[in-house]
Scaffold this motif. Structure first.
Motif, mmCIF file in Angstrom:
data_model
loop_
_atom_site.group_PDB
_atom_site.id
_atom_site.type_symbol
_atom_site.label_atom_id
_atom_site.label_comp_id
_atom_site.label_asym_id
_atom_site.label_seq_id
_atom_site.Cartn_x
_atom_site.Cartn_y
_atom_site.Cartn_z
ATOM 1 N N LEU A 1 -5.644 35.231 77.158
ATOM 2 C CA LEU A 1 -7.382 35.622 76.886
ATOM 3 C C LEU A 1 -7.818 34.125 76.845
ATOM 4 C CD1 LEU A 1 -9.395 37.632 76.848
ATOM 5 C CD2 LEU A 1 -9.054 37.758 74.236
ATOM 6 N N LEU A 2 -7.526 33.164 76.178
ATOM 7 C CA LEU A 2 -8.240 31.914 76.184
ATOM 8 C C LEU A 2 -8.385 31.421 77.684
ATOM 9 C CD1 LEU A 2 -7.022 30.466 73.055
ATOM 10 C CD2 LEU A 2 -9.374 31.254 73.548
ATOM 11 N N ILE A 3 -7.275 31.564 78.550
ATOM 12 C CA ILE A 3 -7.096 31.011 79.717
ATOM 13 C C ILE A 3 -8.033 31.789 80.622
ATOM 14 C CG2 ILE A 3 -5.577 30.640 81.803
ATOM 15 C CD1 ILE A 3 -3.142 30.200 80.092
ATOM 16 N N ALA A 4 -8.085 32.915 80.582
ATOM 17 C CA ALA A 4 -9.215 34.004 81.316
ATOM 18 C C ALA A 4 -10.558 33.590 81.038
ATOM 19 C CB ALA A 4 -8.613 35.454 81.188
ATOM 20 N N LEU A 5 -10.926 33.403 79.861
ATOM 21 C CA LEU A 5 -12.181 32.941 79.529
ATOM 22 C C LEU A 5 -12.511 31.534 79.922
ATOM 23 C CD1 LEU A 5 -12.393 34.216 75.612
ATOM 24 C CD2 LEU A 5 -13.491 35.077 77.612
ATOM 25 N N ALA A 6 -11.442 30.814 80.060
ATOM 26 C CA ALA A 6 -11.804 29.456 80.421
ATOM 27 C C ALA A 6 -11.885 29.662 82.105
ATOM 28 C CB ALA A 6 -10.804 28.451 80.429
ATOM 29 N N LEU B 1 -22.954 34.150 80.890
ATOM 30 C CA LEU B 1 -21.625 33.665 80.791
ATOM 31 C C LEU B 1 -21.173 32.319 80.332
ATOM 32 C CD1 LEU B 1 -20.130 35.636 83.752
ATOM 33 C CD2 LEU B 1 -20.114 36.541 81.269
ATOM 34 N N ALA B 2 -21.823 31.333 80.864
ATOM 35 C CA ALA B 2 -21.590 30.047 80.529
ATOM 36 C C ALA B 2 -22.066 29.882 78.948
ATOM 37 C CB ALA B 2 -22.546 29.037 81.388
ATOM 38 N N TRP B 3 -23.120 30.629 78.502
ATOM 39 C CA TRP B 3 -23.590 30.238 77.140
ATOM 40 C C TRP B 3 -22.666 31.187 76.340
ATOM 41 C CZ3 TRP B 3 -25.755 34.647 74.607
ATOM 42 C CH2 TRP B 3 -26.354 34.504 73.500
ATOM 43 N N GLY B 4 -22.472 32.284 76.755
ATOM 44 C CA GLY B 4 -21.791 33.218 75.786
ATOM 45 C C GLY B 4 -20.147 33.076 75.375
ATOM 46 N N LEU B 5 -19.476 32.569 76.606
ATOM 47 C CA LEU B 5 -18.101 32.577 76.530
ATOM 48 C C LEU B 5 -17.523 31.462 75.680
ATOM 49 C CD1 LEU B 5 -17.130 33.417 80.322
ATOM 50 C CD2 LEU B 5 -17.197 35.044 78.494
ATOM 51 N N PRO B 6 -18.084 30.383 75.476
ATOM 52 C CA PRO B 6 -17.547 29.478 74.504
ATOM 53 C C PRO B 6 -17.404 29.991 72.964
ATOM 54 C CG PRO B 6 -18.873 28.429 75.858
ATOM 55 C CD PRO B 6 -19.382 29.634 76.252
#
Length: 251
Positions: free
Chosen positions: A114-119, A143-148
């Protein structure tokens, strides 16, 4: 309807009702602390991003429907929204009553996938942002703001969130559906507007896809944060990480 009236109707009244219900439930003190902390984090983390979007013209507000008190590019009512939304999600969870944390498991390897997909999603969103592409600019910034922060939550306790997925889904779904409805009403009423040239042009019942993603993602962040804050397994992990001695490799 003014922006302040919108806040009173769609957030203030539900918060008062849910707060009254929550007080009848046995609730740990740290639940209230977690809710206040999440509101403060939301305010601090969202303020620069929101000002950026308003400054570039992604969205705006009817000057006749706000108080006229602006901090940066954003009216005061918007900052109140940042604080009230986590309160709504937290009180929704508290009104349901305390839920015992799921039993501890030895799993959690799926976090890496999941972390790889989010990255990968983060890299793609940043790529669109940096490219200056107008279409999709709003979605890429969401997405750039909320995914980290979502990736951080998964790294800390993705296995715990998965174990509590049924409770977590209830904590997320109710506020999300409610705020989708409220957002659509606000847009149709002209309290705020989204410039279509910055969107991908998709939506549901007049609600842009970007707004749906925004409230789904932000409510997920709050519901995740609330769940992790009350999980004794996560608390133990954090304490062990804090007090683990630094090991310097020897030659």
């Amino acid at each position: 309807m003014t922006y302040l009236g919108f806040l009173a109707l769609f957030l203030g009244i539900p918060i008062l009702v849910l707060g009254a219900l929550a007080r009848r439930r046995p609730t740990e003190r740290r639940a209230w602390t977690a809710m206040a902390a999440l509101s403060l984090i939301a305010l601090l983390y969202t303020t620069p991003w929101d000002n950026h979007l308003v400054a570039m013209g992604v969205w705006g507000y009817d000057p006749q429907r706000v108080l006229g008190i602006t901090l940066g590019w954003v009216p005061l009512e918007e900052y109140l929204f940042f604080v009230l939304q986590p309160l709504l999600v937290g009180l929704w969870a508290m009104a349901e009553g305390p839920k015992p944390p799921p039993p501890e498991t030895t799993g959690g390897k799926g976090r890496w996938g999941l972390l790889i997909a989010l990255a990968a999603l983060e890299i793609g969103a940043l790529g669109v942002w940096i490219s200056g592409l107008q279409e999709g600019a709003y979605l890429s910034r969401i997405l750039a703001w909320g995914l980290p922060p979502l990736a951080l939550q998964v790294a800390v306790g993705g296995d715990r969130l998965w174990a509590a997925r049924e409770v977590l889904a209830r904590r997320w779904a109710g506020p999300t559906l409610w705020l989708w409805l409220a957002d659509g009403i606000a847009i149709r009423a002209g309290i705020w507007f989204i410039r279509p040239e910055f969107t991908v042009g998709l939506g549901l019942a007049g609600l842009p896809l970007e707004e749906m993603v925004f409230f789904a993602l932000t409510n997920l962040l709050v519901a995740n944060g609330w769940t992790l804050a009350l999980d004794p397994v996560v608390e133990r992990r954090i304490r062990q990480a804090e007090f683990r001695p630094l090991r310097i490799p020897s030659d």
